[in-house]
Design an enzyme around this catalytic site. Structure first.
Site, short mmCIF file in Angstrom:
data_model
loop_
_atom_site.label_atom_id
_atom_site.label_comp_id
_atom_site.label_asym_id
_atom_site.label_seq_id
_atom_site.Cartn_x
_atom_site.Cartn_y
_atom_site.Cartn_z
N ARG A 258 11.86 7.41 -6.81
CA ARG A 258 10.93 7.13 -5.71
C ARG A 258 9.68 6.51 -6.33
NH1 ARG A 258 8.36 12.35 -4.02
NH2 ARG A 258 6.57 11.45 -5.09
N HIS A 262 5.42 10.38 -2.00
CA HIS A 262 6.39 11.01 -1.10
C HIS A 262 6.23 10.46 0.32
CE1 HIS A 262 8.69 13.90 1.15
NE2 HIS A 262 7.61 14.25 1.83
N TYR A 271 1.02 15.41 -9.60
CA TYR A 271 2.16 16.12 -10.19
C TYR A 271 3.05 15.28 -11.11
CZ TYR A 271 4.22 14.17 -5.91
OH TYR A 271 4.61 13.33 -4.91
#
Ligand SMILES: Cc1ncc(C[n+]2csc(CCOP(=O)(O)OP(=O)(O)O)c2C)c(N)n1
Ligand SMILES: Cc1ncc(C[n+]2csc(CCOP(=O)(O)OP(=O)(O)O)c2C)c(N)n1
Ligand SMILES: [Mg+2]
Ligand SMILES: [Mg+2]
Lengths: 365, 326, 326, 365
Positions: A258, A262, A271
Site C-alpha cells: 500500500r 491507509h 508507524y
C-alpha cells in the site's frame, strides 16, 4: 505406532513471472494476446489516475475519507480480468480497478466515498457486490454465492477479495472452511499489502505466508508477486478454471504494498519508515508492466499517451457526473429498507418529512 | 386438516416451501441426516436431497453469511440456528448484511431469507439453551422478527416468512414444540407478517403477549374470568417487529388497562416498546400503570431454578389484579 | 485543572489507570504505535510499553475473548473496538462470557474489564461508522452500559469503569471527541456508575438524554427558555443500564411532561425503557404523552444524508412544544 | 521469478506409541514412573464409571441431558495430567476426567448436568474454567489467560480443549491466531472424536487432519492416537514444556472416538453405522492401557480391582453429596450478577421474592 512427519495433500507454491525491472521468465510468461494485455494495463492506469483524483477531491472536501489503492493495481486488475460476465466478484474495499473493469460507472467510487448509498448499487447486469466495510465479512458471502452456483449447477465462479489483516477475522476462517467442505467454485484472493492500518503483516499472524493458510482448509494455496500482473493473471486463471471444473477453492496471496496512507484520515509516518515505502515504490507495478508491454511490442509511447489522455477524460467526466447528482433526498433513506414499507415506517417517514420540511434541510451534502 | 404439534406444523411449512419453490434451500447444523435436534426438519433430506437440505459444519457465522450469499445469488435460504443462544456467533452477519443488503444496494439485491431458531425456557436444558432475546432483532432496522404461538399460526407464518421478499428472523417457542396439537390445513396456508391477532376478546384489561407466553397468558385470562369475572382481552403479537401498533392501541382504548408479558429480560424488552407506543398513542385512555410480567434482568438460571423463574399464569393474573385494583 | 477535549480526557483516565494499577492493560487495533484512529491512546505505548498497551491483529472476537481471559487471570483489560459498528463481530463473547462469567462461576471469577468503543453519527464516515446501538448491551443482563457526555464526566466515568469490578461497555460519543473543551482535574477523579445527573434544572418539562445528544438537548432547552420562557429540566443518564430510575421519576413527578432523546433506532431503544419506567412509577404525574426524538428504525444513512437524519435541537424543541401544548 | 513449492517452517507430525493391542513402541515409550502411569489409569476408570453413572442418573430423571465421554478418557486424562497446579485448564465439555484430576469434586459434573450453577464454580485454589457450552468460544479465553501469563512474566501454561466440530468456528481461528501472533504459552488440544453431533469429521472440513490447521498460524501441529495415553502424554508434555520455555503454542489433534451418543437426547443410529462403533470399541483406550500397565508390572489384578472398588465408592459418595444439596433457592439467581446488586435488581429481586412466596415454589428442581 511411529513418530513421523505428516505430508499434506494441498499444493503450496510461489509464483513470479515478471520481475521488478520488467524482466520476464520466458517459460512462465502466459503470452497474453495484446488486447487482453493492454486491457489490464489500461485499467491499472485508470485505477491509478482515479485514485489520485479521489485524494485530491477528498482534500477539496468534495468526497469524505478515501482509502487509496496506489501500488495494488496489478494485484486486483490482473485478477478481476479473469472473471467472465456471468461470474461474481466480491470485493473488499481497495479494488477500484475491478469495479471499473466490470462496468460500474467510475463515479460509483466517488459516490461511495462521497457518502451516497448510490455508491453501493451495482449496475444492472453486473453480478458483483459493493464495497464491504466490515473487514472479511464478505468472505462467507462469496462462499454462499458459490454454493448457489453449485446447487443450481451453474458453470460460474466467484472471486473474493480480502486484505492481509482480514485473514485474522473469524469470517475469513468460516468462509474458507465452508468453501472447502462443500468444494465450492470460489477463489479467495488476499491482497497482502503488508499493512492493516498500522499493524504490519508480521504482527498479524505468525505464519510466514498467507498462502499457507489454505492448508488448514485442505485446498491449494499460492503466493504470487502481486505487483506482477502476469503472475497474478496466471494464478487466478488457473484457480478459476479449477473452480469451474469442480476442483474446489484456491487461496491466492498477492504480495503487494500500500504505497499511500491507509485512508486520507491516516498518517502512516507514525508507524512505518520512508525507507520501506521507497523500496516498494521501485517495485511499482505500472512502470514495470509498461516496460514489459513495450518490449513485447504491445504498447508504444503513442498508445501510452493516448491511454493517459482517455483516462484523464474519463475521470473528468465521472467527476462531472458525480457533481451533477449530489442533490439527494434525505427522506429516501426509508425507501429501500423493505420491499414494502411497513406501517410504522410509513409513519416515521412522515414524521421525518415534516421535520426536514420545518427545518428547511436542503437535499444532501 | 390434520392434528399436529408445532414441530409437525413447521415441518409442513418447510415441505410446502421446498415443494412449491425450487429456489428454497434449507441449511444448518444436523438438519439433514439427523433431521434437526428437535426433528423439525424430519424427512426433508430424504424428500429433497442434499442440495436442498444441507448439513453444515459448525459455524453460525458462515451459515448466516452463506445464506446471505445464497440470497444474493437468488436462492431463498432458510437457515437454522440450533439454539437462539448460539446465534450471537452470527450476529454480525445479521446486523451488517442480512438486515442491510437490500437497503445498501438500493433494492438491487433482496434478502429474501429466513433464519429460524428455537428460543425460550422450559425444556430443562443447559446454559444458553433457554433464553429469549427477540429485542436484539427487533431493535435492528431492516428485519422482520416473527414469533408464532400455535401449530397453525407457526405453519402459516413460517411459510409466509419463506415466501416473503424480506429478511425474517423466525423464533420458534421450543417449549411449545410438542406441548399441544392443533388442526393444520393440508393446503399451504399463509398469514400476513406484521399483524397481531386478538387471541381472546375481552373488555376489562388487555394482555399483550406472544410465543410461548401465550399459553400462561390465556390461562391467566381464563382464571380471571372464572374466579373474578374479569374479561381479559389477549393480543398475540405474532410479529414483534415491525409491531402492529393499531391492534394494540385499539384494544387499550377499549380496556384502559394493560399487562405486557414476555420471557426475555425486562430492560428494553418488547414490553418497553409496547408501553412506549401505548403512551404515544393512547395515554389518555390509560386508567392504571402498565405492568410488565417478564424475565428479570438476570441470566436465565440453569434449569433447577427455571420453573420458579419463568413467568407463569399466576404471576400474570397477579399483575392483572394489581392493575385492575389501581 | 486543565482545559481539554474528550479525547484528552479519556486519554487521561487511561493514563491514571495504567499509572496507578499495574494490572491494567489496554488492547485493540492500532491503539499503540498509531495511538488509536482517534488518538485516544496517544503516548500511552511510549509511557507504558507494549506489555501494557497492546496492538492486536484484526479480530474483535479475540480482542474481547482475549480480554475475558485476561480478566479471568486477574488483569483489568480495557479493550478498544475501533467502531461500535464492528463490535458485533465480538457480540457472542460479550453476551456469552463477559456478561456471564461472574454469575456463571457464582462470583469465583470477576469480569473486571471495559470494552470501549466510539459510537454515533456526525463525523461524515462510511457505513457502519455512525450507529448507536446501546440497546444491545442495555438489554444484556450482567453488563454496565456507560455513555459520557462531556470531557470531565468522560474521564471520571472511564476511570471508574476501569476500577469497577463489573464488566462495562463504554460508549464514547465520537461526535463530541473534539467538539468542545472542559476543565478536567489533574488528580484522578471518578463518578459513581449507575447514576444520572441533572444537567440543567427546570420545572416545565423533562428532557432525558445522554451522550452526544446532550448538546442538542441542552441547546433546545436554552432555546425554549430564551424564546418561550419554558423551563426545561435535562437529565443526563450517563449510565443507560442499570438505569437510574429514581432521578428520572423525580424529575417527571415535578414536570409532568417528558421528551426522551437518543440517536439509536426508536424501537426498543433506551427511550422505550425510560417511558416504561415512568409509566410504572409516575404515570399519574404525566400530563401529556411522552415524545421520543430518536433515530428512525432505518439504517443510519451514508453521510450525505446524515445531517438531515440526526436528531437536532430544533426537532427536540418541536417535540417539547407539542408535549407542552397537549 | 520462478514457480516453486513453498516449504513451511512449522513441524507437522504423527505420533502413536501404544497400539490397539497394547503393544508398545519401545523407543518412543516415555517410561512413566509407576505412580504417574497408574494415576492416569485411575482417572480414566473414574471418568468411565462416572460417565456410566451419569447416563443412569439421566435415565432416572435425576440429572438432565448428559453428554458422555466414553472412549475419550485417554485423550483428556493423559493430557490434563501434564498440567501443574499453577497452570490453567480451559475445558470444552467432554473432559470430566480432567476436572476430577484437578480437584473438582465429582459431584460438580452432576451439578452441571443437573441444572445447577454450582456445577460451574471452580473450587478455591483450582485455576480452571468450567464447561464451555458455546462451542469453541473458550478458545480466546485460553489465549487471554496465556497472554496474562506472558504479561505477568509467569512460568505457567494453559491447556485448552476443543472438539473437531469446534475447529470450524471463528473463535477457534481467532484464538489460535492471536496465540501465535503473541507467542503465548498455550496448548490447543482437539479431541477429534469423529463426530460433531451428526456431522462426521470429513464433512466438517476438507483438511485431511486437524493438526495441519496449525500451519495457518505458523506453529507446530501434531496428530496423536488419542486412545493411546502414552502418545497423548508425550505430545502434551513436549508442547507444554515448549510453551513454558517461550516457544509459543502447539496444536494437538487427538484422534479418538465418541463411543456413546452425542448426549442422552441424541440417537446416533440415525446417522452412523454400528460397524463403525464396533470397530472403535475394539480400540477402547482402557483395556489397551490396562494391558500395557500389567505387562510393565505397574498394575496387577488386585490393584485393578481395588481401583474399581475405590472408584465405585467415590462415585456413590458424589452421588449422595449431589442429592443432599439439591435444595436451592431460586432467588439467588440475582446474587452473582454483579459484585454489588444495582438498585433496579434489588427491586426486581424483591418482586421475584414476592412472586415465589405467593406461588409457593419449593426450593429448586
Ligand atoms: C470488522 C472490522 N474491524 C475493523 C475495521 C476498521 N478497519 C478498516 S480497514 C482496516 C485494516 C484492514 O486491513 P487489511 O485487511 O490488511 O486491508 P487493507 O486496509 O490493507 O487493504 C481496519 C482495521 C473494519 N472496517 N471492520
Ligand atoms: C456455538 C455453538 N453452536 C452449536 C452448539 C450445539 N452443539 C453442542 S455440541 C455440538 C457438536 C460439537 O462437536 P465437537 O466440537 O466435535 O465436540 P463433541 O461433541 O464431538 O465433543 C453442537 C453443534 C453449541 N453448543 N454451540
Ligand atoms: Mg493490508
Ligand atoms: Mg467431535
Amino acid at each position: 505406532m511411529p513418530r513421523k512427519p505428516i505430508t499434506v495433500k494441498p499444493k503450496l507454491e510461489y509464483l513470479s513471472i515478471l520481475d521488478g525491472e520488467g524482466k520476464v521468465d520466458e517459460k512462465l510468461d502466459p503470452k497474453l494476446d495484446a488486447d487482453l494485455a493492454v486491457k489490464i494495463y489500461r485499467f491499472m492506469v485508470l485505477a491509478r489516475r482515479m485514485d489520485e483524483r479521489c485524494i485530491n477531491m477528498q482534500r477539496q472536501g468534495r468526497i469524505g475519507t478515501y482509502g487509496p489503492c496506489r501500488g495494488q493495481e496489478a494485484a486486483h486488475c490482473a485478477a478481476s480480468v479473469v472473471m467472465e460476465k456471468e461470474d461474481w466478484i466480491v470485493p473488499a474495499f481497495r479494488e477500484p480497478g475491478s469495479f471499473f473493469m466490470r462496468g460500474w460507472p467510475l463515479e460509483t467510487i466517488l459516490r461511495f466515498w462521497g457518502g451516497y448509498e448510490e455508491g453501493c448499487q451495482p449496475p444492472e447486469g453486473v453480478n458483483d457486490l459493493p464495497i464491504a466495510v466490515p473487514i472479511a465479512s464478505q468472505t462467507p458471502h462469496a462462499t454462499g454465492i458459490a454454493w448457489g452456483m453449485k446447487i443450481r449447477g451453474a458453470k460460474q465462479a466467484v472471486l473474493c477479495y480480502c486484505g492481509d489483516g482480514g485473514t485474522s477475522e473469524g469470517d475469513f476462517h468460516e468462509g474458507m472452511n465452508f468453501a472447502g467442505a462443500f468444494d465450492l467454485p470460489v477463489v479467495f484472493f488476499v491482497q497482502n499489502n503488508h499493512w492493516a492500518i498500522s499493524i504490519p503483516r508480521e504482527a498479524q499472524t505468525r505464519s510466514e505466508t498467507i498462502a499457507q493458510k489454505a492448508i488448514a482448509y485442505g485446498f491449494d494455496g499460492i503466493q504470487v508477486d502481486g505487483n506482477d500482473p502476469l503472475a497474478v493473471y496466471v494464478a487466478t486463471k488457473e484457480a478459476v478454471e479449477k473452480a469451474r471444473a469442480g476442483g474446489g477453492p484456491t487461496l491466492i496471496e498477492a504480495v503487494t504494498y500500500r504505497l499511500s496512507m491507509h485512508t486520507t484520515a491516516d498518517d502512516p509516518t507514525k508507524y512505518r519508515s520512508q525507507a520501506e515505502v521507497t523500496k516498494w515504490e521501485k517495485l511499482d507495478p505500472i512502470p514495470r508492466y509498461q516496460k514489459y508491454l513495450v518490449k513485447r511490442g504491445m504498447l508504444d509511447q503513442q498508445t501510452i499517451d493516448e491511454i493517459e489522455e482517455d483516462v484523464k477524460a474519463e475521470v473528468a467526466a465521472a467527476e462531472e457526473r458525480y457533481e451533477a447528482a449530489r442533490d439527494v433526498d434525505p427522506l429516501d433513506c426509508f425507501d429501500y429498507m423493505y420491499t414494502e414499507l411497513p406501517q410504522e415506517l410509513v409513519e416515521q417517514r412522515q414524521e421525518f418529512a415534516e421535520a426536514i420540511e420545518r427545518e428547511g434541510h436542503g437535499h444532501g451534502h | 386438516m390434520a392434528l399436529m404439534n408445532m414441530v409437525g406444523a413447521l415441518n409442513r411449512a418447510m415441505d410446502d416451501a421446498l415443494r412449491t419453490d425450487d429456489t428454497v434451500v434449507l441449511l444448518g447444523q444436523d438438519i439433514g441426516q439427523d433431521e434437526g435436534v428437535f426433528r423439525v426438519t424430519a424427512d426433508l433430506l430424504r424428500r429433497y436431497g442434499d442440495q436442498r437440505v444441507i448439513d453444515t459444519p459448525l459455524a453460525e457465522g458462515a451459515i448466516v453469511g452463506g445464506a446471505v450469499g445464497m440470497a444474493l445469488y437468488g436462492l431463498k435460504p432458510v437457515a437454522e440456528m440450533q439454539f437462539s443462544g448460539f446465534a450471537y456467533q452470527a450476529f454480525h452477519q445479521v446486523e451488517q448484511h442480512m438486515a442491510r443488503f437490500h437497503n445498501r444496494t438500493r433494492g438491487r439485491y433482496r434478502m429474501s431469507m429466513v433464519v429460524r431458531m428455537p428460543y425460550g425456557g422450559g425444556i430443562r436444558a443447559v446454559e444458553h439453551h433457554s433464553e429469549s432475546r427477540e429485542t436484539y432483532y427487533a431493535h435492528t432496522p431492516g428485519l422482520y422478527m416473527v414469533i408464532p404461538s400455535t401449530p397453525r399460526n407457526a405453519r402459516a407464518l413460517l411459510l409466509e416468512s419463506i415466501r416473503s421478499p424480506e429478511p425474517v428472523i423466525f423464533f420458534e417457542p421450543k417449549a411449545v414444540y410438542r406441548s399441544f396439537k392443533e388442526e393444520v390445513p393440508e393446503e399451504p396456508e399463509t398469514m400476513e407478517l406484521g399483524k397481531a391477532q386478538i387471541a381472546r376478546a375481552g373488555t376489562d384489561i388487555t394482555f399483550v403477549a406472544y410465543g410461548a407466553m401465550m399459553r400462561p397468558t390465556l390461562e391467566a385470562a381464563e382464571d380471571l374470568a372464572d374466579t373474578e369475572g374479569v374479561s381479559a382481552e389477549v393480543v398475540d403479537l405474532l410479529t414483534v417487529s415491525p409491531l402492529d401498533t393499531d391492534t394494540i392501541t385499539e384494544s387499550v382504548t377499549k380496556t384502559g388497562r394493560v399487562v405486557v408479558i414476555h420471557e426475555g429480560p425486562r430492560t428494553c424488552g418488547i414490553g418497553a416498546e409496547v408501553i412506549a407506543r401505548i403512551v404515544e398513542r393512547a395515554l389518555m385512555h390509560l386508567e392504571a400503570p402498565i405492568k410488565r410480567v417478564t424475565g428479570y434482568d438476570v441470566h436465565f438460571p440453569y434449569f433447577a431454578r427455571e420453573r420458579a423463574f419463568m413467568p407463569n399464569a399466576e404471576r400474570i393474573a397477579h399483575a392483572a389484579r394489581e392493575v385492575l385494583a389501581f
